[in-house]
Structures are given as C-alpha cells and as structure tokens.
Design an enzyme around this catalytic site. Sequence first.
Site: not given
Length: 380
Positions: A235, A350
């Site tokens: 992303h 993440h």
Amino acid sequence: MSSKWFNAIHLLVCPLTVLVGYLMNAYGYGAALQATLNKDGLVNAMLVKKGWFWTSLVGWWCIIRYRAVPGATGRDRRHIVQSFKRYAILTVWWYVFTQGIWFGVGPIMDLVFVYTGGHCHYDVFDDAGHVNEDFQGSVTRTNRALALIHNVLTLHGHHQEHRQQQLWDRSIGSIQGALQATQPKTPKNVTASAAAAINTFIHDQMHRWQGPLTTSAQCRRFGGHWAGGHDPSGHVFLATLMCMFLLGELRVFGRRALAHLYAQKWQLVRLVTRLFDTGPLWTWRRCGGGSMTCGARLWRAIVEPPVTCAAALLRLTRCIACDHPVIILLTLLVTWLWQLLLTAVASRFHTVREHMSGLLAAYIVTGLVYARDAAALRPV
C-alpha cells in the site's frame, strides 16, 4: 509556484504524510482512524487495489487534454513522448514489484518476504483452541479462508492415510464448528492440545494439494496468511508511486491547466451554485403569483427539482471532465495521500521497517526517473 518549492513538495510530501501518521499514533489520535479501516471495503476493493488503473486513466487524460490539443507545438509532442517513457518505466516497476517478475516468478516484494523467512501460514487455531484473531485480520476474511480450506480438505479427504484420518476428521469438524458458530472465533469443539496438530495438518495438506504457495496472491487465494518475514508494504509503495507520478506530470502541464481553470472560474461557480437552486422550497417560492394552480405548484416543487438538479450535475461533471480534468487529478492526489496516511496509521498490518521499505522501493525508480528528466519538467 517556484520550481524549488515544487521540487520540495514532490520530494517530501509522501515521507511527511507517513511521518504525520506515525505522530498521530504516538499521541493517541490514530485509534479513531484505525477503527474505520476495512481492507475488504468497497473503497479499498474498487479504488485502492485498482489504483494504478485510475491513476493511469486520469493522468493520461490530463496529459492529452493539456498537451495534445489543436495547435500543439513540437515541444508539446516531445513532452507527451517523454511522459510516455516515464509512465512505461513506472508501470514496469509497479508490475515487477507487486504483480510478478515473469511467468511463475513472484513479484519482488514476495521474493523479499520469502528470502527473509516468510511463508504461507495456516495457523488457524491459537493455543487456547479458538480461531486465531490474527489469522486473516477480519471476520469476513477469516470465514472466507475457512470455507476455502474446508473445500480443499473435503475434496481430498479420500486420499488420507489411515493414521491421518483422525486429524482430518478433527480439522473438518473444527472448521465446520467455526463456520457454523454464532461466535466463529470460539468454536467449542477445538481443544488447546489439538490446535497445534490441526494447524500443522492443515498447513501440510494445503501445501500438498495446492502446490508451493510462494506468492502472496497464491497464499490469499487458498486461504493462507502471509507472515513470518519482512513484507514490504504494498500500500505504501503503490500510494507513493501514484503520488510521485501525478505530481511529476502535473509539473509539466500544471501552469497551463491552472491558468485555464482560473480563466473560467466564474463559469464553474455558476455551475456549482446552480445545483443549490433546485431545492423544493426554493422552487416553491419562485412559483409566486395567483395564476398557478396547486397541482402545477406541486409539479414544479416536487418533480422538476430532481430533474433540474440532475441536468445541472451533468453539466458540471462534463465541464470538469472535459475542460478542467486537473480538478480530478488533484482530487485523486489528495485521495492517495489520505490512503497513505491511513496506511501509516494502521500499524497492525505492517511494521515501520516494512513501511519504510515500501516507501524506498517507490522512491528508487521515481527519484531516478524524475531527476533524470528534471530539465524537461520545467513548467510551461
């Protein structure tokens, strides 16, 4: 805007956006945003995951609209060719980093993950015998993954050896219990002692019948969970790549686009205000006079407003899309920066190091591309 200021914005806007997300988390302002995140939502599925398509569509329409116009000069045509070269390089980099290097070879981000010790996990049940909350990250994805695993195990159940039949029965029963339970995270028929054995059995069976699951796409397709290694944030990479591309190309045609927008600003203002002149109360007040019947007043107050509003909205949309697509480009740019901020805030998906690796991976190529063409990017 001077060239130096634009260079600074182009270079720093994405890292600063990520930094703002970290600061929001550090000072406790990110919790509200994290609660609204939905990886399976419509925005994520239709907009973010297809982000390079939308960026390509809007970016190229602006390039064509502001450069390939009647009377375009040789310099304009050279700018279009240069834009195509930059776009081709960025597209190839996006593909090899997130989609795949070649047939049967995973993307760079997956190769990094596997090289650092990651693999496709099937840790479905935790030590307490419950469905693992970290297995897929959401109830929707967990149920979908459990259904996929159940289908594979059921399809190949007759291939089990006698000594594995008991584990197969336990796995099928546990997954069915999780899928059918009102609270799918706490199935009653999974015990703590059997959880590890069931996870191992599911892992072995899925890798046996579905082949080596060496890419994140394969892992997701067959209900697994990508975990264990360094997973560069896709992303962050994609949002950064899209922002850098849009800002870089905006520098080429931005002055011309904004000058055109400024010259026709009052036309846009009239089209926008026209949308607010179509309400029933406003229309009713304009129906003054005693000659109009009550039925005619109702018709004009109830039927005409939505029709008039739709026509006004269509004219405004056509004006923006055909005459001023830079408005769409700027809106899309803000959208990608917002998604980048949300990704930085969503620390549960993440780590900071994975965010940084995704950011740097995007900067490696975009920085080289736009630094090399710095002279050609002088605003015109």
